[in-house]
Write a protein that holds these residues in place. Structure first.
Motif, PDB file in Angstrom:
ATOM      1  N   THR A 106       0.844  -1.188   0.000  1.00  0.00           N
ATOM      2  CA  THR A 106       0.000   0.000   0.000  1.00  0.00           C
ATOM      3  C   THR A 106       0.879   1.238   0.000  1.00  0.00           C
ATOM      4  OG1 THR A 106      -0.060  -0.041   2.387  1.00  0.00           O
ATOM      5  CG2 THR A 106      -1.829  -1.178   1.267  1.00  0.00           C
ATOM      6  N   CYS A 107       0.209   2.385   0.063  1.00  0.00           N
ATOM      7  CA  CYS A 107       0.924   3.667   0.108  1.00  0.00           C
ATOM      8  C   CYS A 107       1.719   3.747   1.422  1.00  0.00           C
ATOM      9  CB  CYS A 107      -0.087   4.805   0.029  1.00  0.00           C
ATOM     10  SG  CYS A 107       0.618   6.428   0.326  1.00  0.00           S
ATOM     11  N   PRO A 108       3.028   4.054   1.351  1.00  0.00           N
ATOM     12  CA  PRO A 108       3.828   4.090   2.590  1.00  0.00           C
ATOM     13  C   PRO A 108       3.506   5.284   3.475  1.00  0.00           C
ATOM     14  CG  PRO A 108       5.154   4.755   0.710  1.00  0.00           C
ATOM     15  CD  PRO A 108       3.838   4.321   0.159  1.00  0.00           C
ATOM     16  N   LEU A 109       2.709   6.227   2.946  1.00  0.00           N
ATOM     17  CA  LEU A 109       2.405   7.431   3.732  1.00  0.00           C
ATOM     18  C   LEU A 109       1.208   7.244   4.657  1.00  0.00           C
ATOM     19  CD1 LEU A 109       2.911  10.114   0.927  1.00  0.00           C
ATOM     20  CD2 LEU A 109       4.558   9.241   2.585  1.00  0.00           C
ATOM     21  N   TRP A 110       0.577   6.092   4.634  1.00  0.00           N
ATOM     22  CA  TRP A 110      -0.562   5.884   5.523  1.00  0.00           C
ATOM     23  C   TRP A 110      -0.102   6.022   6.986  1.00  0.00           C
ATOM     24  CZ3 TRP A 110      -4.054   1.193   3.778  1.00  0.00           C
ATOM     25  CH2 TRP A 110      -4.546   1.451   2.500  1.00  0.00           C
ATOM     26  N   PRO A 145      -4.980  18.647   4.534  1.00  0.00           N
ATOM     27  CA  PRO A 145      -4.827  17.201   4.747  1.00  0.00           C
ATOM     28  C   PRO A 145      -3.606  16.646   4.023  1.00  0.00           C
ATOM     29  CG  PRO A 145      -6.645  17.652   3.256  1.00  0.00           C
ATOM     30  CD  PRO A 145      -6.174  18.979   3.759  1.00  0.00           C
ATOM     31  N   VAL A 146      -3.074  15.586   4.566  1.00  0.00           N
ATOM     32  CA  VAL A 146      -1.920  14.923   3.950  1.00  0.00           C
ATOM     33  C   VAL A 146      -2.414  14.121   2.751  1.00  0.00           C
ATOM     34  CG1 VAL A 146      -0.096  13.217   4.312  1.00  0.00           C
ATOM     35  CG2 VAL A 146      -0.783  14.740   6.176  1.00  0.00           C
ATOM     36  N   PRO A 147      -1.830  14.347   1.572  1.00  0.00           N
ATOM     37  CA  PRO A 147      -2.283  13.566   0.406  1.00  0.00           C
ATOM     38  C   PRO A 147      -1.751  12.136   0.454  1.00  0.00           C
ATOM     39  CG  PRO A 147      -0.543  15.087  -0.230  1.00  0.00           C
ATOM     40  CD  PRO A 147      -0.805  15.326   1.220  1.00  0.00           C
ATOM     41  N   CYS A 164       1.210   2.802  -5.113  1.00  0.00           N
ATOM     42  CA  CYS A 164       1.889   3.575  -6.150  1.00  0.00           C
ATOM     43  C   CYS A 164       1.314   3.329  -7.544  1.00  0.00           C
ATOM     44  CB  CYS A 164       3.385   3.247  -6.147  1.00  0.00           C
ATOM     45  SG  CYS A 164       4.249   3.897  -4.711  1.00  0.00           S
ATOM     46  N   ARG A 165       0.980   2.082  -7.816  1.00  0.00           N
ATOM     47  CA  ARG A 165       0.552   1.746  -9.180  1.00  0.00           C
ATOM     48  C   ARG A 165      -0.693   2.483  -9.616  1.00  0.00           C
ATOM     49  NH1 ARG A 165       2.668  -1.968 -12.210  1.00  0.00           N
ATOM     50  NH2 ARG A 165       0.760  -2.605 -13.261  1.00  0.00           N
ATOM     51  N   ILE A 166      -1.563   2.789  -8.683  1.00  0.00           N
ATOM     52  CA  ILE A 166      -2.804   3.454  -9.080  1.00  0.00           C
ATOM     53  C   ILE A 166      -2.958   4.805  -8.402  1.00  0.00           C
ATOM     54  CG2 ILE A 166      -4.088   1.395  -9.751  1.00  0.00           C
ATOM     55  CD1 ILE A 166      -5.304   1.340  -6.973  1.00  0.00           C
ATOM     56  N   CYS A 219       5.952  12.260  -5.493  1.00  0.00           N
ATOM     57  CA  CYS A 219       5.676  11.785  -4.146  1.00  0.00           C
ATOM     58  C   CYS A 219       6.958  11.202  -3.562  1.00  0.00           C
ATOM     59  CB  CYS A 219       4.582  10.720  -4.179  1.00  0.00           C
ATOM     60  SG  CYS A 219       4.323   9.955  -2.573  1.00  0.00           S
ATOM     61  N   PRO A 220       7.314  11.602  -2.379  1.00  0.00           N
ATOM     62  CA  PRO A 220       8.557  11.077  -1.791  1.00  0.00           C
ATOM     63  C   PRO A 220       8.490   9.585  -1.522  1.00  0.00           C
ATOM     64  CG  PRO A 220       7.295  12.335  -0.172  1.00  0.00           C
ATOM     65  CD  PRO A 220       6.638  12.556  -1.480  1.00  0.00           C
ATOM     66  N   GLY A 221       7.284   9.048  -1.425  1.00  0.00           N
ATOM     67  CA  GLY A 221       7.154   7.626  -1.119  1.00  0.00           C
ATOM     68  C   GLY A 221       7.003   6.749  -2.341  1.00  0.00           C
ATOM     69  N   ARG A 222       7.090   7.338  -3.540  1.00  0.00           N
ATOM     70  CA  ARG A 222       6.815   6.541  -4.743  1.00  0.00           C
ATOM     71  C   ARG A 222       7.859   5.446  -4.948  1.00  0.00           C
ATOM     72  NH1 ARG A 222       3.645   6.095  -8.581  1.00  0.00           N
ATOM     73  NH2 ARG A 222       2.413   7.946  -8.126  1.00  0.00           N
ATOM     74  N   ARG A 223       7.358   4.207  -5.160  1.00  0.00           N
ATOM     75  CA  ARG A 223       8.243   3.060  -5.398  1.00  0.00           C
ATOM     76  C   ARG A 223       8.324   2.700  -6.870  1.00  0.00           C
ATOM     77  NH1 ARG A 223       5.168   1.324  -0.995  1.00  0.00           N
ATOM     78  NH2 ARG A 223       3.692   0.573  -2.539  1.00  0.00           N
ATOM     79  N   GLU A 224       7.224   2.921  -7.583  1.00  0.00           N
ATOM     80  CA  GLU A 224       7.165   2.508  -8.981  1.00  0.00           C
ATOM     81  C   GLU A 224       6.250   3.464  -9.734  1.00  0.00           C
ATOM     82  OE1 GLU A 224       5.059  -1.181  -9.644  1.00  0.00           O
ATOM     83  OE2 GLU A 224       4.120  -1.026  -7.682  1.00  0.00           O
TER      84      GLU A 224
END
Lengths: 124, 432
Positions: free
Chosen positions: B333-337, B404-406, B411-413, B419-424
């Motif tokens: 999932t999104c690492p920013l959760w 709010p924090v986006p 990442c795929r969708i 985004c600093p947390g983007r993996r792919e």
């Protein structure tokens, strides 16, 4: 002086079998099992050829491959990648990253020996 | 050709099916065979008494002749035609095809529907095969051991001059590898056997448990605290088709039962009346752990709240979806959760206002906390489990306070390109 090959693989029995095969062919064989420190091990050993497993503890073979290819000192070093992952996308990614040869497990000894000989020949 | 104009075609098909000769039917109807021929070739409109007479003679309801094949059949044929890239004029003849060859049309529509179902199954299984770390690890183990055995056996077979020392070492290696292969093969077969059960329902273990919980509206009021009647509840659940799913469901039910005892319905209702959906305030007021308050709130029927539970690896072990907050079924999932931020600070209750990027850009208050769940040992980080309650925020509330924090689902969708947390790369913004 014997050519040096470094084998980065975490299966000890595979290391032993390949080490035996290549040693018998006159190679000086080193081995390293930890993915996290593999790039440093390559930099220190500076082998003539690298046999690299895809799935390693600490860091994947793909990441190691990319890191080495980004280093001018190792951008042309022959790298034979061994993998249990035979999917075409893995092969494509490895080829895009600059792998010299991609071989899926289980492989035959003849395949390994032939690949090593070919890669060294090409590198000359 | 208009559908109503095809009544003649249907009359002809029906007449031939019932064994009438054109001349005989025309005689019965009191019209000439040539006129019936014009009707059957859609060159004369038909209606009124003549239509009633023909339908009576052919033994069918008049609507069968006038309305023809069902709209759904036509729609399915047009969909199939579009899927095959058929030209528009040809696809428009679906109506005519269905009218003239109803059996073939139905067979084609059924085949099209079946292909659609199978494609969805393939997508689901492919997704699972690509992301399931257990399967990948099992296959890797089997193939690596097979590689080792093959290499070692070849040396032994092909080198008659091998020294006794090497021969002994390789024999020992073969022995250990063959044992490993036996074990890993058994493990893989066990995994695939379980998967066979899952394939029958099309769901993973976690998905089966989620379906079971959703089918019961997350309410299990009659559970005994000691789990005495849990087996009956699980055995009667049609959603749980595998032993693995029943085991996981039992663990979930035990926790639900314990939470209900720690924070009974009456106390929870009073707390909600005073503190709304703030789990931290409710936990303080009711003297229960924050995670317990989160779980109790999330499972309240009257509240549409989401809940995720993550283990220390970041894997989601429980998911209750809420509208607008997409929770991926597979993959990371999104690492920013905030649930992952909580993992870094066990015991600290977080409240973060977030905006879930996507079609709706919905705003939520996420409450998250991580608790130690494993035994504590000297100099070893304990296992933790993080819980996150997802509370929808009405748009009026969302207009005030800090931005709010986006966040994204994964990442795929996720459409957020920088985004600093983007993996792919995202398949949405980068056209993959």
């Amino acid at each position: 002086m014997a050519k040096h090959v470094l084998l980065i693989e975490d299966e000890t029995n595979i290391i032993e079998a390949i080490r035996f095969l290549l040693s018998r062919e006159g190679w000086d064989v080193g081995a390293h099992s930890d993915g996290a420190t593999a790039v440093q091990a390559v930099r220190e050993a500076r082998p003539d050829l690298l046999v690299l497993d895809y799935m390693l503890p600490g860091k994947s073979g793909m990441d190691i491959l990319k890191e080495l290819r980004a280093d001018p000192d190792f951008s042309r070093m022959p790298i034979l990648m061994l993998t249990a992952r035979g999917q075409s996308r893995d092969r494509d990614e490895a080829e895009r990253a600059g792998v010299s040869r991609f071989m899926t497990k289980p492989f035959s000894n003849t395949e390994v020996l032939t690949a090593v000989r070919d890669l060294v020949q090409l590198a000359r | 050709m208009a559908r109503e104009a095809l009544a003649g075609t249907r009359i002809r098909e029906r007449r031939i099916m019932t064994g009438f000769k054109q001349a005989d039917l025309a005689r019965n109807l009191g019209i000439s065979a040539s006129y019936l021929n014009l009707i059957e070739h859609n060159r004369r409109r038909i209606g009124g008494k003549l239509l009633l007479d023909i339908s009576a003679a052919l033994g069918v309801d008049p609507s069968v002749l006038t309305e023809g094949a069902e709209a759904a059949l036509i729609a399915a044929l047009r969909e199939a035609a579009a899927g095959q890239g058929m030209t528009a004029p040809e696809a428009e003849r679906a109506d005519e095809f269905a009218g003239r060859f109803p059996g073939w049309a139905e067979a084609m529509a059924a085949a099209h529907r079946r292909i659609g179902r199978l494609e969805r199954t393939v997508e689901t299984l492919s997704d699972r095969l690509a992301y399931d770390p257990n399967l990948a690890a099992s296959v890797h183990e089997v193939l690596s051991t097979a590689a080792s055995i093959r290499a070692t056996a070849s040396i032994l077979a092909e080198d008659p001059d091998l020294s006794l020392e090497w021969r002994g070492r390789f024999h020992a290696n073969l022995d250990t590898d063959s044992q490993r292969l036996a074990d890993s093969s058994k493990a893989l077969v066990g995994f695939l056997d379980t998967e066979t059960g899952e394939a029958a329902s099309g769901l993973s273990v976690q998905e089966e448990v989620e379906a079971f919980l959703a089918a019961n509206n997350y309410r299990f009021d009659g559970l005994d605290a000691d789990g005495a009647n849990m087996a009956d509840v699980l055995a009667a659940a049609p959603e749980l088709t595998t032993d693995g799913a029943r085991r996981v469901a039992r663990t979930v039910l035990r926790r639900i039962a314990a939470d209900q005892i720690a924070l009974p319905d009456a106390a929870l209702q009073d707390a909600v009346a005073e503190h709304q959906t703030d789990p931290i305030a409710i936990a303080n007021a009711c003297a229960v752990p924050v995670a317990c308050a989160m779980r109790r709130l999330a499972l309240l029927e009257a509240q549409d709240l989401g809940l995720v539970v993550a283990d220390r690896s970041g894997s989601l072990t429980f998911r209750k979806a809420v509208s607008g907050f997409a929770i991926p079924r597979h993959g990371a999932t999104c690492p920013l959760w905030p649930v992952f931020e909580a993992q870094a600070r066990p015991g600290t209750a977080l409240r973060t206002r977030v905006e879930m990027l996507g079609r709706g850009r919905a705003v939520f208050d996420c409450y998250a906390i991580a608790d130690v769940v494993g035994p504590v040992s000297p100099n070893m980080a304990p296992l933790t489990e993080a819980t996150m309650l997802i509370v929808p925020v009405a748009s009026a509330e969302g207009a005030t306070g800090a931005a709010p924090v986006p966040l994204g689902p994964s990442c795929r969708i996720c459409p957020r390109s920088r985004c600093p947390g983007r993996r792919e790369p995202s398949i949405l913004s980068e056209g993959f």
